[in-house]
Design an enzyme around this catalytic site. Structure first.
Site, PDB file in Angstrom:
ATOM      1  CD  GLU A 138      75.727  57.750  79.139  1.00 49.06           C
ATOM      2  OE1 GLU A 138      76.469  57.478  79.919  1.00 49.06           O
ATOM      3  OE2 GLU A 138      75.901  58.152  77.824  1.00 49.06           O
ATOM      4  CB  SER A 143      67.771  63.985  87.272  1.00 49.77           C
ATOM      5  OG  SER A 143      66.950  63.091  87.173  1.00 49.77           O
ATOM      6  N   GLY A 344      35.711  51.684  91.640  1.00 46.85           N
ATOM      7  CA  GLY A 344      35.748  50.398  92.196  1.00 46.85           C
ATOM      8  C   GLY A 344      36.240  49.410  91.756  1.00 46.85           C
ATOM      9  CD  GLU A 368      60.423  64.393  77.153  1.00 44.52           C
ATOM     10  OE1 GLU A 368      61.162  65.299  77.016  1.00 44.52           O
ATOM     11  OE2 GLU A 368      60.539  63.566  76.072  1.00 44.52           O
ATOM     12  N   GLY A 369      62.113  65.097  82.219  1.00 40.28           N
ATOM     13  CA  GLY A 369      62.330  65.908  83.457  1.00 40.28           C
ATOM     14  C   GLY A 369      61.514  65.371  84.530  1.00 40.28           C
TER      15      GLY A 369
HETATM   16  P1  FAD Z   1      67.373  59.579  88.371  1.00 39.21           P
HETATM   17  O1  FAD Z   1      67.951  60.965  87.527  1.00 39.21           O
HETATM   18  O2  FAD Z   1      68.166  58.670  89.204  1.00 39.21           O
HETATM   19  O3  FAD Z   1      66.353  60.289  89.748  1.00 39.21           O
HETATM   20  C1  FAD Z   1      65.882  59.790  90.924  1.00 39.21           C
HETATM   21  C2  FAD Z   1      65.197  60.388  91.560  1.00 39.21           C
HETATM   22  O4  FAD Z   1      65.828  61.598  92.173  1.00 39.21           O
HETATM   23  C3  FAD Z   1      64.006  61.357  90.792  1.00 39.21           C
HETATM   24  O5  FAD Z   1      62.853  61.350  91.676  1.00 39.21           O
HETATM   25  C4  FAD Z   1      64.553  62.288  90.741  1.00 39.21           C
HETATM   26  O6  FAD Z   1      63.575  63.642  90.436  1.00 39.21           O
HETATM   27  C5  FAD Z   1      65.305  62.775  91.987  1.00 39.21           C
HETATM   28  N1  FAD Z   1      66.536  63.500  91.481  1.00 39.21           N
HETATM   29  C6  FAD Z   1      67.249  64.003  90.608  1.00 39.21           C
HETATM   30  N2  FAD Z   1      67.964  65.019  90.755  1.00 39.21           N
HETATM   31  C7  FAD Z   1      67.711  65.519  92.114  1.00 39.21           C
HETATM   32  C8  FAD Z   1      68.083  66.715  92.517  1.00 39.21           C
HETATM   33  N3  FAD Z   1      68.908  67.540  92.335  1.00 39.21           N
HETATM   34  N4  FAD Z   1      67.391  67.034  94.023  1.00 39.21           N
HETATM   35  C9  FAD Z   1      66.295  66.273  94.404  1.00 39.21           C
HETATM   36  N5  FAD Z   1      65.917  65.216  93.662  1.00 39.21           N
HETATM   37  C10 FAD Z   1      66.657  64.848  92.479  1.00 39.21           C
HETATM   38  N6  FAD Z   1      65.642  59.078  77.920  1.00 39.21           N
HETATM   39  C11 FAD Z   1      65.917  59.248  76.721  1.00 39.21           C
HETATM   40  O7  FAD Z   1      67.061  59.793  76.671  1.00 39.21           O
HETATM   41  N7  FAD Z   1      65.240  58.987  75.763  1.00 39.21           N
HETATM   42  C12 FAD Z   1      64.065  58.411  75.694  1.00 39.21           C
HETATM   43  O8  FAD Z   1      63.438  58.128  74.603  1.00 39.21           O
HETATM   44  C13 FAD Z   1      63.524  57.999  76.939  1.00 39.21           C
HETATM   45  N8  FAD Z   1      62.189  57.384  76.912  1.00 39.21           N
HETATM   46  C14 FAD Z   1      61.770  56.692  78.327  1.00 39.21           C
HETATM   47  C15 FAD Z   1      60.725  55.896  78.394  1.00 39.21           C
HETATM   48  C16 FAD Z   1      60.260  55.743  79.524  1.00 39.21           C
HETATM   49  C17 FAD Z   1      58.995  54.743  79.673  1.00 39.21           C
HETATM   50  C18 FAD Z   1      60.898  56.073  80.792  1.00 39.21           C
HETATM   51  C19 FAD Z   1      60.347  55.507  82.236  1.00 39.21           C
HETATM   52  C20 FAD Z   1      61.979  56.922  80.767  1.00 39.21           C
HETATM   53  C21 FAD Z   1      62.687  57.171  79.562  1.00 39.21           C
HETATM   54  N9  FAD Z   1      63.928  58.072  79.399  1.00 39.21           N
HETATM   55  C22 FAD Z   1      64.362  58.306  77.951  1.00 39.21           C
HETATM   56  C23 FAD Z   1      64.578  58.526  80.601  1.00 39.21           C
HETATM   57  C24 FAD Z   1      64.061  59.499  81.283  1.00 39.21           C
HETATM   58  O9  FAD Z   1      64.209  60.744  80.745  1.00 39.21           O
HETATM   59  C25 FAD Z   1      64.791  59.257  82.727  1.00 39.21           C
HETATM   60  O10 FAD Z   1      64.337  58.274  83.430  1.00 39.21           O
HETATM   61  C26 FAD Z   1      64.814  60.668  83.416  1.00 39.21           C
HETATM   62  O11 FAD Z   1      65.368  61.712  82.824  1.00 39.21           O
HETATM   63  C27 FAD Z   1      65.176  60.506  85.129  1.00 39.21           C
HETATM   64  O12 FAD Z   1      66.433  59.918  85.191  1.00 39.21           O
HETATM   65  P2  FAD Z   1      66.499  58.472  85.979  1.00 39.21           P
HETATM   66  O13 FAD Z   1      65.400  57.777  85.726  1.00 39.21           O
HETATM   67  O14 FAD Z   1      67.811  58.105  85.886  1.00 39.21           O
HETATM   68  O15 FAD Z   1      66.165  58.970  87.607  1.00 39.21           O
END
Ligand code: FAD
Length: 389
Positions: A138, A143, A344, A368-369
């Protein structure tokens, strides 16, 4: 297709069975002949013919290929991984299409669904006639999906879903969405036909990564579903996280396809590009780069094959898949960037696949995490301490 240099260097095919090599080569041929000639254009124009491709990939037998019955091929996890590797050697977006269809949407229905749900959707999804997506993330919960705000509430015997999902691969083209929502009974999964009133999926534009893949929001406004729409066997976060583990496994292999393609490109380029009157490949600095990359790509393949064997024996753990995903995507993106230096200025164009792979891998690093989440998963397995919050 010729044998990739890293495969030759480490005799990697000696670890595979003849039938695995045969299927792998069939997918490689399809990828090289049907996908590779078009991929730079699809990426540049952010337009991919998903409907046609899904049917072709279905005909090839790779959609849900590691699932049994319902029109699926019932092949091993290793074979599925090898297919992911060959598809991602062309583009991570193509592999994403196959991962989301087979490992996220189909696997969820296959593993957690009712017999009726399986019979209704899986055969059509295996042929690519029906396209699926998987809505977990969402806008405010990536994460930490446990915090999700999408709800499913009982209205008589029906369910009514409200909420917004974000970054959903294939959302706007899907026929069916597997949507995860909070209920009075914890998180449950729902099989949502995308023509249900109240469901919409606006596409996300202006991406600089995975441009040859559709990414969308899912908006659910009073989406009313029958009681039979819930996935009966999935309870809590274990449902979506188990499905994600399946797709993540494919990425352990897939990311090595992207890395291999970059390395092949850089080797070819270095052999023909002359600088200071001799081929770039004849310089020690270049050879050191190529050697170091071949070592990492070779190790990544070995890790993937090992995890494939563990999964085929039913022994694989989540921490092991995290180890593979963390290492192989991290190394793949490092390889892509290093190969870019060898090319390059040519390396920044879509004439070569390298910057496309590098940009794609930014998404692969996050979905995927994220790498950090996998570090925390491995850290927890090593120490017994959970450092997620
Ligand atoms: P956040 O959770 O906000 O994380 C931001 C940063 O904080 C990251 O570096 C993260 O590692 C770090 N972080 C988070 N928790 C911690 C912690 N406890 N300690 C330290 N650092 C932390 N999702 C679906 O459900 N279905 C899909 O089909 C799907 N397709 C996707 C396709 C693309 C092109 C992309 C870019 C994303 C897709 N996703 C999908 C979503 C994806 O799974 C999420 O982007 C991902 O889980 C990370 O969530 P976020 O982007 O909200 O980052």
């Amino acid at each position: 297709s010729r044998t990739p240099a890293v495969t030759q260097l480490l005799a990697l095919d000696s670890l595979l069975e003849p039938d695995e090599i045969e299927i792998r080569d069939t997918v490689r041929r399809f990828a090289d002949e049907r996908l590779r000639p078009h991929i730079a254009d699809w990426f540049e124009h952010a337009h991919i013919p998903v409907r046609d491709l899904a049917k072709e990939l279905g005909g090839l037998g790779v959609l849900g290929m590691h699932l049994d019955g319902y029109g699926c091929a019932g092949l091993s996890a290793t074979t599925y991984g090898l297919a992911c590797l060959e598809l991602e050697a062309v583009d991570s977006g193509i592999r994403s299409l196959v991962s989301v269809q087979g490992s996220l949407a189909m696997f969820s229905i296959h593993h957690w669904g009712s017999e009726e749900q399986k019979l209704e959707w899986l055969p059509r999804m295996a042929t690519g006639e029906a396209i699926g997506c998987f809505g977990l993330t969402e806008p405010d919960f990536g994460s930490n999906p446990g915090g999700m705000r999408t709800t499913a509430k009982h209205h008589g015997t029906d369910w009514v879903l409200n909420g917004t999902k974000m970054w959903i691969t294939n959302g706007s083209i899907a026929d069916v969405a597997v949507v995860w929502a909070q209920t009075d009974d914890g998180i449950r999964g729902f099989v949502v036909p995308t023509d249900t009133p109240g469901f919409s999926a606006p596409e996300i534009h202006k991406k600089m990564s995975l441009r040859a893949s559709i990414t969308s929001e899912l908006v659910l406004e009073d989406v009313r579903l029958p009681a039979a729409a819930v996935l009966p066997e999935a309870r809590g976060l274990t449902g979506p996280l188990t499905s994600l583990g399946e797709a993540r496994f494919g990425i352990v292999f897939g990311s090595m396809g992207a890395a291999r393609d970059c390395l092949e490109t850089a080797i070819d380029y270095a052999k023909t590009r002359e600088v200071f009157e001799k081929p770039l490949a004849a310089y020690q600095l270049t050879q050191a780069k190529l050697a170091d990359m071949a070592v990492e790509v070779g190790k990544g393949h070995l890790l993937a094959y090992h995890l494939g064997r563990l999964k085929d024996r039913g022994e694989i753990t989540a921490a092991q898949v995290s180890t593979g995903k963390l290492n192989n995507v991290r190394e793949a993106i490092a390889v892509a960037r290093e190969c870019r230096t060898i090319l390059g200025a040519n390396g920044i164009t879509l004439e070569y696949p390298v910057i496309r792979h590098a940009n794609n891998l930014e998404s692969v690093l996050t979905y995927e995490g994220t790498s950090e989440v996998h570090q925390l998963t491995i850290g927890r397995a090593l120490t017994g301490e959970s450092a997620f919050r």
